[in-house]
Design a protein around this motif. Structure first.
Motif: not given
Length: 258
Positions: A43-45, A66, A71, A75-76, A79, A244, A246
């Motif tokens: 999770c990059n958040v 996540c 998230s 959201h990811r 960000w 991630w 996406l």
């Protein structure tokens, strides 16, 4: 149904009675991080590895949420794009985040303050920071960057929101928006504001949703209110990471003409 051991129930009862909520949340998060360490996804958040993103939605879609910070792909993606385009936030800018997801909101607030800009956030149902995107308490042409993730599709009418965002943005100002784009429809599907939660649940699988956009429908609405439009998808990122998850998410960048 599996039964929770008595000792676990006792531990939870004691924690709830004697440990403040903020500390309990921190303890739970630490436990989750340990449970998911060295996972194949990231999770990059929140910056944590996870074994897998959880299913979410009605009907459930796999690899969405996540398990640590909550998230979702929208959201990811926000960000990820903002991390690559942090220069859109400049000293003395005013940044407005509508209905922020907690973790993403905290990350954006940190970057905004680091860049020397001013940050405001809130949601229509937030008792501490109420903020209605259809009636923003800001002067004309006072906002440089506005972020709204999955907001327009949740409004009984989206015209007031488009008009209000256009009003508060400075010339050249940018709105980073995201709405679910549905490949199963060929035209905008919209229910009137007086419909019930049950009717919206039956139509959209979400009791709080009022419309399903297509890419073309959202573009036309943005164009009608005078915005320049740009579509951002995961493949447009310079450093996109498949870990991630996406999905098929997309961002809609709305820029007010200079």
């Amino acid at each position: 149904m599996a039964q929770i051991p008595v000792n676990e129930i006792m531990i939870k009862t004691v924690l709830k009675q004697f440990v403040p909520p903020r500390i309990r949340q921190s303890m739970r998060r630490g436990w989750l991080v340990q449970q998911h360490r060295n996972g194949a996804c990231e999770c990059n958040v929140c910056g944590n590895s996870v074994e897998a993103f959880h299913s979410h939605g009605i009907p459930p879609r796999p690899s969405i949420r996540c398990p640590i910070c909550g998230s979702k792909p929208c959201h990811r993606l926000i960000w990820a794009w903002l991390s690559e385009n942090v220069s859109v936030i400049r000293p003395n800018h005013m940044v407005l985040h509508i209905a922020p997801q907690r973790e993403l909101g905290n990350r954006i607030a940190e970057v905004v303050r680091w860049r020397g800009a001013t940050f405001h956030s809130g949601a229509i149902n937030d008792p501490q920071d109420p903020l209605d995107i259809t009636q923003l308490p800001f002067a004309d042409q006072s906002v440089d960057l506005l972020i709204a993730c999955h907001v327009f599709n949740m409004l009984p009418a989206d015209d007031p929101a488009f008009a209000e965002v256009h009003r508060v943005l400075r010339p050249g100002g940018l709105a980073i928006t995201s709405v679910p784009i549905h490949c199963d429809v060929t035209a905008l599907i919209e229910l009137p504001g007086e419909t019930t939660c049950q009717e919206r649940l039956a139509t959209f699988g979400d009791p709080f949703m009022f419309r399903k956009y297509t890419q073309q429908a959202f573009y036309q609405q943005a164009h009608r209110f005078g915005f320049e439009f740009a579509l951002i998808q995961p493949q447009h990122l310079e450093h996109g990471d498949y870990r991630w998850e996406l999905a098929e998410e997309s961002l809609h960048l709305l820029r007010k003409s200079p």
